[in-house]
Design a protein around this motif. Structure first.
Motif, PDB file in Angstrom:
ATOM      1  N   SER A   7      46.761   5.807  45.826  1.00  0.00           N
ATOM      2  CA  SER A   7      48.228   5.907  45.867  1.00  0.00           C
ATOM      3  C   SER A   7      48.720   6.760  47.023  1.00  0.00           C
ATOM      4  O   SER A   7      49.798   6.513  47.573  1.00  0.00           O
ATOM      5  CB  SER A   7      48.762   6.451  44.543  1.00  0.00           C
ATOM      6  OG  SER A   7      48.261   7.755  44.295  1.00  0.00           O
ATOM      7  N   HIS A   8      47.945   7.771  47.423  1.00  0.00           N
ATOM      8  CA  HIS A   8      48.370   8.652  48.522  1.00  0.00           C
ATOM      9  C   HIS A   8      48.419   7.921  49.861  1.00  0.00           C
ATOM     10  O   HIS A   8      48.999   8.426  50.830  1.00  0.00           O
ATOM     11  CB  HIS A   8      47.434   9.857  48.622  1.00  0.00           C
ATOM     12  CG  HIS A   8      46.003   9.497  48.937  1.00  0.00           C
ATOM     13  ND1 HIS A   8      45.187   8.853  48.037  1.00  0.00           N
ATOM     14  CD2 HIS A   8      45.255   9.683  50.063  1.00  0.00           C
ATOM     15  CE1 HIS A   8      43.989   8.656  48.572  1.00  0.00           C
ATOM     16  NE2 HIS A   8      44.010   9.155  49.809  1.00  0.00           N
ATOM     17  N   ASN A  65      50.958  11.615  36.963  1.00  0.00           N
ATOM     18  CA  ASN A  65      51.911  12.353  37.807  1.00  0.00           C
ATOM     19  C   ASN A  65      51.845  11.919  39.267  1.00  0.00           C
ATOM     20  O   ASN A  65      51.882  12.749  40.187  1.00  0.00           O
ATOM     21  CB  ASN A  65      51.660  13.864  37.703  1.00  0.00           C
ATOM     22  CG  ASN A  65      51.844  14.379  36.291  1.00  0.00           C
ATOM     23  OD1 ASN A  65      52.824  14.062  35.629  1.00  0.00           O
ATOM     24  ND2 ASN A  65      50.893  15.187  35.829  1.00  0.00           N
ATOM     25  N   LEU A  66      51.756  10.619  39.461  1.00  0.00           N
ATOM     26  CA  LEU A  66      51.673  10.073  40.818  1.00  0.00           C
ATOM     27  C   LEU A  66      52.992   9.465  41.287  1.00  0.00           C
ATOM     28  O   LEU A  66      53.047   8.865  42.364  1.00  0.00           O
ATOM     29  CB  LEU A  66      50.561   9.019  40.875  1.00  0.00           C
ATOM     30  CG  LEU A  66      49.158   9.558  40.606  1.00  0.00           C
ATOM     31  CD1 LEU A  66      48.147   8.421  40.524  1.00  0.00           C
ATOM     32  CD2 LEU A  66      48.735  10.562  41.679  1.00  0.00           C
ATOM     33  N   LEU A  67      54.040   9.607  40.491  1.00  0.00           N
ATOM     34  CA  LEU A  67      55.364   9.151  40.891  1.00  0.00           C
ATOM     35  C   LEU A  67      56.094  10.284  41.592  1.00  0.00           C
ATOM     36  O   LEU A  67      55.887  11.465  41.300  1.00  0.00           O
ATOM     37  CB  LEU A  67      56.164   8.685  39.676  1.00  0.00           C
ATOM     38  CG  LEU A  67      55.559   7.546  38.858  1.00  0.00           C
ATOM     39  CD1 LEU A  67      56.447   7.208  37.674  1.00  0.00           C
ATOM     40  CD2 LEU A  67      55.325   6.313  39.720  1.00  0.00           C
ATOM     41  N   SER A  68      56.977   9.934  42.509  1.00  0.00           N
ATOM     42  CA  SER A  68      57.741  10.938  43.235  1.00  0.00           C
ATOM     43  C   SER A  68      59.213  10.812  42.892  1.00  0.00           C
ATOM     44  O   SER A  68      59.659   9.810  42.335  1.00  0.00           O
ATOM     45  CB  SER A  68      57.539  10.776  44.749  1.00  0.00           C
ATOM     46  OG  SER A  68      57.917   9.470  45.167  1.00  0.00           O
ATOM     47  N   GLY A  69      60.002  11.849  43.228  1.00  0.00           N
ATOM     48  CA  GLY A  69      61.433  11.837  42.941  1.00  0.00           C
ATOM     49  C   GLY A  69      61.755  12.659  41.715  1.00  0.00           C
ATOM     50  O   GLY A  69      60.874  13.222  41.059  1.00  0.00           O
ATOM     51  N   ASP A  70      63.059  12.719  41.376  1.00  0.00           N
ATOM     52  CA  ASP A  70      63.464  13.504  40.213  1.00  0.00           C
ATOM     53  C   ASP A  70      63.270  12.700  38.937  1.00  0.00           C
ATOM     54  O   ASP A  70      62.871  11.534  38.959  1.00  0.00           O
ATOM     55  CB  ASP A  70      64.924  13.961  40.344  1.00  0.00           C
ATOM     56  CG  ASP A  70      65.891  12.809  40.559  1.00  0.00           C
ATOM     57  OD1 ASP A  70      65.693  11.745  39.933  1.00  0.00           O
ATOM     58  OD2 ASP A  70      66.846  12.956  41.333  1.00  0.00           O
ATOM     59  N   ASP A  71      63.559  13.313  37.802  1.00  0.00           N
ATOM     60  CA  ASP A  71      63.297  12.685  36.503  1.00  0.00           C
ATOM     61  C   ASP A  71      64.076  11.401  36.298  1.00  0.00           C
ATOM     62  O   ASP A  71      63.651  10.511  35.563  1.00  0.00           O
ATOM     63  CB  ASP A  71      63.627  13.662  35.370  1.00  0.00           C
ATOM     64  CG  ASP A  71      62.640  14.820  35.324  1.00  0.00           C
ATOM     65  OD1 ASP A  71      61.531  14.646  35.854  1.00  0.00           O
ATOM     66  OD2 ASP A  71      62.985  15.876  34.766  1.00  0.00           O
ATOM     67  N   LYS A  91      62.401   8.191  39.372  1.00  0.00           N
ATOM     68  CA  LYS A  91      61.013   8.244  39.794  1.00  0.00           C
ATOM     69  C   LYS A  91      60.649   6.975  40.569  1.00  0.00           C
ATOM     70  O   LYS A  91      61.005   5.865  40.176  1.00  0.00           O
ATOM     71  CB  LYS A  91      60.094   8.365  38.577  1.00  0.00           C
ATOM     72  CG  LYS A  91      60.204   9.697  37.832  1.00  0.00           C
ATOM     73  CD  LYS A  91      59.514  10.805  38.579  1.00  0.00           C
ATOM     74  CE  LYS A  91      59.441  12.069  37.739  1.00  0.00           C
ATOM     75  NZ  LYS A  91      58.797  13.186  38.463  1.00  0.00           N
ATOM     76  N   THR A  92      59.945   7.136  41.662  1.00  0.00           N
ATOM     77  CA  THR A  92      59.514   5.989  42.448  1.00  0.00           C
ATOM     78  C   THR A  92      58.010   6.039  42.655  1.00  0.00           C
ATOM     79  O   THR A  92      57.412   7.121  42.704  1.00  0.00           O
ATOM     80  CB  THR A  92      60.211   5.946  43.819  1.00  0.00           C
ATOM     81  OG1 THR A  92      59.929   7.170  44.520  1.00  0.00           O
ATOM     82  CG2 THR A  92      61.710   5.789  43.663  1.00  0.00           C
ATOM     83  N   PRO A 107      54.535   5.487  44.826  1.00  0.00           N
ATOM     84  CA  PRO A 107      54.123   5.505  46.231  1.00  0.00           C
ATOM     85  C   PRO A 107      53.538   4.169  46.676  1.00  0.00           C
ATOM     86  O   PRO A 107      53.179   3.993  47.830  1.00  0.00           O
ATOM     87  CB  PRO A 107      53.053   6.604  46.250  1.00  0.00           C
ATOM     88  CG  PRO A 107      52.481   6.583  44.872  1.00  0.00           C
ATOM     89  CD  PRO A 107      53.622   6.229  43.954  1.00  0.00           C
TER      90      PRO A 107
END
Length: 402
Positions: free
Chosen positions: A72-73, A97-103, A106-107, A109
């Motif tokens: 994912s990175h 916990n591989l999603l980014s963004g706020d609660d 979430k998006t 990668p």
């Protein structure tokens, strides 16, 4: 179910979606995943910049998201024909916990793509690495290699992985035919890698898919059916569907669900029996749904607005909606395998979901091999089932929601 995936000092918790329906002996990765991860990590240790925004990684047929989570990175493009694989990926990205963004937004990668979505690359942004998990269906592999052929360059590394038993001469022949010179690794834990070097002199191939054939509907009308590469019973009408066609009944007021629709032959036949009925085609294969959509257009183009095509794990997509019409009839030819695992959990969930979705007095009609004993499951859920038709191998069972 074993959910703890530990490799090279990294740890992930991985599940097969839907987790609650899986057998305890199953897990979301296998030795073929481990083998290709180790190989690509070795490549990256030699050249970290090999994968970047201009030269992305592509992952095909990641069955339950193990490869997507691991890489994912690197923001890979992730391509699958399976809605369940996509849901597995989404669940596993979130739980690790591989999603980014706020609660609230979430998006992932990863860029997920279905098998029927088209891609456009130029030589400047061609993928640097293409990883394929060898699929069950040889036709799907062939279609994917034809697609890959259009946008790789001689610098693209094409690597496939699979169990030794799946890497046959036919599989290797397809890589040779569409990509270029092909070799394999030694076997490790009953898995093996395939290395194929792109040959820029190869002529771009024309896909042989969809395949087309005709069959007779219940009323005697001839139905023309197109079948994309990963559609169940792509080359001919399967025996279960044939016996179902001989005994189907549909009325004008019915809202029919063709559950596990494949090429949609049962739903298309429903339109021939009752031109005013509504039909919802459900499958977890995007190619199956696209085949069904095309087959409505082939045979009853004026009825396309009476139809809906829904990617779903069994009926959960409809059960989770608030605007689903009142379903009066469900037609079902359940699968009894998922990827390479023989399992009855899909049939059980189909029957359970059907009971939840049907209106009172609505009917579920099931066709299956006699030895699968679907009548026992239906008796537990519905209180009984009636044999509508049978032959030496197949039986059609009907039951109603009380």
């Amino acid at each position: 179910m074993n959910t703890e995936f530990i490799l090279a000092d990294r740890h992930f918790t991985l599940v097969r979606y839907p987790e609650k329906h899986q057998h305890v002996s199953l897990q979301a990765w296998d030795s073929a995943d481990e083998l290709v991860i180790e190989h690509i990590e070795a490549l990256l240790s030699e050249n970290e910049a090999m994968v970047n925004n201009d030269s992305p990684m592509m992952l095909f047929n990641d069955e339950f998201g193990a490869l997507g989570c691991w890489f994912s990175h690197l923001a890979p493009l992730w391509v699958s024909d399976s809605y369940i694989a996509l849901r597995s990926l989404q669940e596993n990205l979130a739980s690790n916990n591989l999603l980014s963004g706020d609660d609230e937004s979430k998006t992932a990668p990863i860029t997920p793509l279905s098998s029927v979505e088209s891609l456009t690359f130029t030589p400047k942004n061609a993928p640097s690495v293409v990883v394929l998990k060898v699929p069950r269906a040889l036709a799907l592999l062939e279609q994917q290699l034809i697609d890959i052929q259009r946008y790789i360059t001689p610098n693209t590394k094409v690597i496939a992985t699979g169990k030794v038993k799946t890497i046959t001469k036919s599989v290797l022949g397809l890589f040779e035919k569409y990509i270029g010179p092909t070799t394999t690794s030694l076997a490790k834990k009953k898995s093996r890698l395939i290395f194929s070097s792109p040959d820029e002199n190869k002529q771009k191939a024309t896909s042989p898919y969809p395949t087309r054939w005709q069959c007779k509907g219940t009323t005697g009308v001839s139905l023309t059916l197109d079948n994309l590469a990963n559609t169940f019973s792509r080359q001919s009408l399967d025996i279960g569907a044939r016996i179902m066609l001989e005994h189907m009944t549909v009325s004008a007021n019915d809202v029919v669900v063709d559950l596990g629709c494949g090429n949609g032959v049962l739903g298309v036949n429903a339109l021939s029996l009752a031109p005013d009925c509504k039909v919802i085609f459900i499958d977890e294969s995007y190619m199956a749904l696209e085949s069904a959509r095309q087959n409505v257009l082939n045979n009853f183009p004026d009825k396309i607005d009476q139809c809906e095509f829904v990617a779903s794990n069994c009926l959960e997509s409809l059960l989770n909606r608030t605007n689903t019409p009142a379903v009066t009839k469900i037609l079902c030819n359940p699968p009894f395998h998922q990827q390479n695992a023989i399992t009855d959990h899909i049939a059980w969930q189909m029957f359970t979901d059907s009971r939840a979705l049907l209106v009172k007095s609505g009917h579920l009609v099931v066709v299956g091999n006699r030895h699968l004993d679907y009548h026992i499951k239906l008796k537990k859920l519905f209180g009984g089932a009636k044999v509508l038709a049978s032959d030496k191998k197949f039986v059609i069972l009907g039951t109603a929601k009380r």
